[in-house]
Scaffold this active site. Sequence first.
Site, mmCIF file in Angstrom:
data_model
loop_
_atom_site.group_PDB
_atom_site.id
_atom_site.type_symbol
_atom_site.label_atom_id
_atom_site.label_comp_id
_atom_site.label_asym_id
_atom_site.label_seq_id
_atom_site.Cartn_x
_atom_site.Cartn_y
_atom_site.Cartn_z
ATOM 1 N N GLY B 81 28.648 -71.102 -84.816
ATOM 2 C CA GLY B 81 27.552 -71.364 -85.817
ATOM 3 C C GLY B 81 27.820 -70.847 -87.505
ATOM 4 O O GLY B 81 27.775 -69.611 -86.829
ATOM 5 N N ARG B 145 34.531 -73.124 -82.154
ATOM 6 C CA ARG B 145 34.095 -72.514 -81.186
ATOM 7 C C ARG B 145 34.638 -72.148 -80.230
ATOM 8 O O ARG B 145 34.501 -70.814 -79.175
ATOM 9 C CB ARG B 145 32.647 -73.006 -80.673
ATOM 10 C CG ARG B 145 31.233 -73.531 -81.576
ATOM 11 C CD ARG B 145 30.169 -74.211 -80.956
ATOM 12 N NE ARG B 145 29.468 -74.143 -82.220
ATOM 13 C CZ ARG B 145 28.097 -73.436 -82.319
ATOM 14 N NH1 ARG B 145 28.195 -72.478 -81.419
ATOM 15 N NH2 ARG B 145 27.264 -73.282 -83.132
ATOM 16 N N ASP B 176 28.822 -63.051 -78.528
ATOM 17 C CA ASP B 176 30.014 -63.540 -77.746
ATOM 18 C C ASP B 176 30.638 -63.241 -78.659
ATOM 19 O O ASP B 176 31.849 -62.631 -77.863
ATOM 20 C CB ASP B 176 30.086 -64.944 -77.118
ATOM 21 C CG ASP B 176 28.546 -65.214 -76.113
ATOM 22 O OD1 ASP B 176 28.786 -64.106 -75.571
ATOM 23 O OD2 ASP B 176 28.871 -66.097 -75.799
ATOM 24 N N LYS B 202 26.893 -61.173 -87.608
ATOM 25 C CA LYS B 202 26.638 -62.992 -87.160
ATOM 26 C C LYS B 202 25.782 -63.685 -86.121
ATOM 27 O O LYS B 202 25.818 -63.182 -85.235
ATOM 28 C CB LYS B 202 27.570 -63.751 -88.239
ATOM 29 C CG LYS B 202 27.299 -64.941 -88.232
ATOM 30 C CD LYS B 202 27.784 -66.051 -87.274
ATOM 31 C CE LYS B 202 27.586 -66.321 -86.002
ATOM 32 N NZ LYS B 202 28.458 -67.684 -84.950
ATOM 33 N N THR B 203 24.461 -64.358 -86.613
ATOM 34 C CA THR B 203 23.757 -65.438 -86.111
ATOM 35 C C THR B 203 22.137 -65.507 -86.532
ATOM 36 O O THR B 203 21.369 -63.983 -86.799
ATOM 37 C CB THR B 203 23.821 -64.767 -84.821
ATOM 38 O OG1 THR B 203 22.891 -65.513 -84.194
ATOM 39 C CG2 THR B 203 22.699 -63.644 -84.173
ATOM 40 N N ASP B 205 20.183 -66.604 -85.141
ATOM 41 C CA ASP B 205 19.169 -66.051 -84.258
ATOM 42 C C ASP B 205 18.435 -65.018 -83.888
ATOM 43 O O ASP B 205 18.020 -65.272 -83.464
ATOM 44 C CB ASP B 205 19.738 -66.740 -83.049
ATOM 45 C CG ASP B 205 19.842 -68.445 -83.002
ATOM 46 O OD1 ASP B 205 20.276 -68.641 -83.225
ATOM 47 O OD2 ASP B 205 20.711 -68.610 -81.766
#
Lengths: 553, 553
Positions: B81, B145, B176, B202-203, B205
């Site tokens: 994402g 993805r 992941d 990276k994220t 979240d």
Amino acid sequence: MNLSALQKARYAYVPKLPGMLRHGISEICVKEGLETQSVADQEKIKALFPNTYGKKEITFQKGENTSEAKKQVVGVILSGGQAPGGHNVICGLYDALKATNKENVLYGFKKGPSGLLEDDYLIFDDAYIDEYRNTGGFDIIGSGRTKLETKEQFAVAAEVCKKHGITAIVIIGGDDSNTNAAVLAEYFAANNTGVQVIGCPKTIDGDLKNEDIECSFGFDTATKTYSEVIGNIERDANSAKKYWHFIKVMGRSASHVALECALETQPNICLISEEVAAKKMSLSQIADYIADSVEKRAANGDNFGVAIIPEGVVEFVPEFSVLISEINELLAGAKADAFNALPTWKDKYAFIEQGLSKESMAVFEILPEGIQQQLFLERDPHGNVQVSLIESEKLFSALVKDKLEERRKAGTYTGKFNALHHFFGYEGRCAFPSNFDADYCYSLGYNAFMLIQYGYNGYLSKVSNLSKPAEEWIAGGMPITKMMNIERRHGEDKPVIKKALVELDGKPFKFFEAHRDQWAVETAYTYPGAIQYYGPAEVCDLTTRTLALEKGE
Amino acid sequence: MNLSALQKARYAYVPKLPGMLRHGISEICVKEGLETQSVADQEKIKALFPNTYGKKEITFQKGENTSEAKKQVVGVILSGGQAPGGHNVICGLYDALKATNKENVLYGFKKGPSGLLEDDYLIFDDAYIDEYRNTGGFDIIGSGRTKLETKEQFAVAAEVCKKHGITAIVIIGGDDSNTNAAVLAEYFAANNTGVQVIGCPKTIDGDLKNEDIECSFGFDTATKTYSEVIGNIERDANSAKKYWHFIKVMGRSASHVALECALETQPNICLISEEVAAKKMSLSQIADYIADSVEKRAANGDNFGVAIIPEGVVEFVPEFSVLISEINELLAGAKADAFNALPTWKDKYAFIEQGLSKESMAVFEILPEGIQQQLFLERDPHGNVQVSLIESEKLFSALVKDKLEERRKAGTYTGKFNALHHFFGYEGRCAFPSNFDADYCYSLGYNAFMLIQYGYNGYLSKVSNLSKPAEEWIAGGMPITKMMNIERRHGEDKPVIKKALVELDGKPFKFFEAHRDQWAVETAYTYPGAIQYYGPAEVCDLTTRTLALEKGE
């Protein structure tokens, strides 16, 4: 209260006044212009406003202040929906009032016009005002939607003004509120109350606009905030390359917000309600129009896109309006009970099928089931369909999906279609005002006090030449009646301010029209990013594309 | 392309590097630290990573560059994402690579890891890179993805690298993707390919975080963007005083985003999924918790409020998870056909009533009908309930409404409850990176190249001391295996990076916990406003409250 870093920093911002208001109160004089006429129905409007009609437009200039030295006690009211900058109107009003005479007093009537009727108020002082400088929201005194329109209300208002020695009322509101301000001004004049009324043009919808009002305040900030998130979504669409985003934006009666956002962000699709009405478009035609873009982009390998939908668009679709009337008729009074008693949706559907005209049933049939049910199940206290609750972004994506399935069967479409939905409205109405709105609003308030001080009544605070730097802005006022015409409302002829819809031969729409075919197929997104309050002037002092195009820039 | 004023201005921004990287490539040397161990399951992880396990952590320092002079051909991949700042990682990588040797080459593999497998790439040059400096999105090369996890894929990747003479791959991704980067690094080492692999955290979240990674990039910008609009909605709520806003924010497996937004905006309610799980809360308990705030505020005359709901919260409600499993079981295989054949929702409901356990039926019964139908009617290709589609913001507002009706009957609640709903996710993933993310990402990329140049493999680009000014940041690297443990995934023991959930004894949650009872009743909103890229440092260089609290500031 735990203030954000930005809020603390914004307290220090000094809003820019028009050049002619920058030399201090003692150096502001009036230049009278021509006598004015209403935009239409002159005789009727004149008859309704014998005391306030036909007055001269005025501008302020640098020069000796010749106003009467008199203590002013002013009341201010926020009316209707929130718009960024409302706090700054009050701050500008307060600053001019106090700079003129420290003994002057500013009352804030709470929760909208009802505060005046209920004598619910606070009195502003420096400490209180300073907490709200350059901030968003209407929480300084609250707002409300009570309409000031009856003689009885006016009499109460006059009483309250008399009690506090109030010399003037400033009403900050949209087209209806300013209409009411004009009627109140006439009442006050006719009854020799000595109380003046001044209006200020507020609305994020952008529909309070005409040759005199270049834009209402809040439109700049709200559309910049929506454009920020729309641009971010565009960039996400262009990165993930797998979703079509259907984005509804506020604006029920006019599509200025949608159009401005489209000019800022260059999406693949933007519906304009006024065009839908003018072309008498059907739901099916609109869906085909969007599906054309989806299909062409898919042919280029782009199974993603962004479509902007104005909140009120379905009300502009002629066949849909007919359907709504028929449903309201079908469920009027006791008939609703019979309908509600039917045990299953299938039974209800049969009832509907029998009750609607063939034409309306054809429209009803193509709606997604969720919307069908909503039309019948969620009604207002009068039993009417709640059109504003219709999720038109989901409606159109569902209709487009159906169209694409047809095209897939016909072999013209082989892409993938996954839709996501958004609605932006509340996100932008209370943002920190952009520098433009902070300056414009402060100027409107400052200017409103100068109109009071010079004795004007039934005037709108007017600041123009807005596409230029604030230094070059022109401050003044004009009779609110100048903007009026007679319209039929609830079965009566009423003098009202003409609502400004998107003009299909206006420059902003023409620009959009000239580019949209390209945008529909290519990925021509523009990413405006967040509103900036600091930094290069071309970033933080930019106003709307709508205004720039209207001014030929 | 019609660039926005902000985009043009941001091109000129020069991201700040950590102090030790500011003296030019020739003045960057390595300081070796201790050998590392994985956070758990050391023997198992060591056995799985014989070539890359246990390596030393390193930091860069000012000093003579002793790396081997060799032409580098690097490939970079964006995985998963979008997160603001991804473009800057690539820009930093490119700049360090070109500053080291103009002959070095940077490949960008398109649309995520599949680009490497399909040999779909572009080669960066100055003109191309310059268009993406300090911009949001992943559109520079696209993302995807596809998971790089099988031996077959690795063999293909090795072939592609060999074909182009690639010496290193940089994978920009979440937990992941970095796990996969470590496995790929081990494969490359075991097979003597000579290709290094470097990961970047990276994220949005925020769940890729541990004692080494202070935060993943993008979290800062995304939460600031959500907090901007949440703050605007709070101010609207506090102005209109008539709506409760239920706002869902992204974050399926961890509630860092919701918590950070709550710390920024001080809403009345914020649910934290990890707490819901720890306390084994039921839907009814959660609804009562929210209803308590609504009731108390109503008693003070405040019939408005704001509640933040993390996207994944229903999956953390034990009874709801059981219900979902039972539904999946109930509709498995051919049973779905029998269910689908039932003509009306009433028939289907009876079927459900018979099939669910008494406990799950009790949970099912209290759900609003829209959600009930969604659970049964919208299933994924495997027939499973699509939990991510559940509109939990509407679910909770409906449950709260029911609770309030009970309380109204019991006489404890006499207020008005009107709810509005929002979901913020796509609005923040592609915003222009904040100065923090612009600096952090550029540094991660620059640093990644230094790790390549010094020959490291299976390392994560690590920049720390992030709550301090960039000058004081520490740049270095550590073996990705250091973050790993063994977890059961799809019936297999797998080495994975431990996902960071919100720690209920951590400082950010503790701060929230200490204040939330007050926020639930009072109106203690904070309005952060839009991200600022210019202006006072305390406004435009501020990082997250989460990071500040974790660092004890």
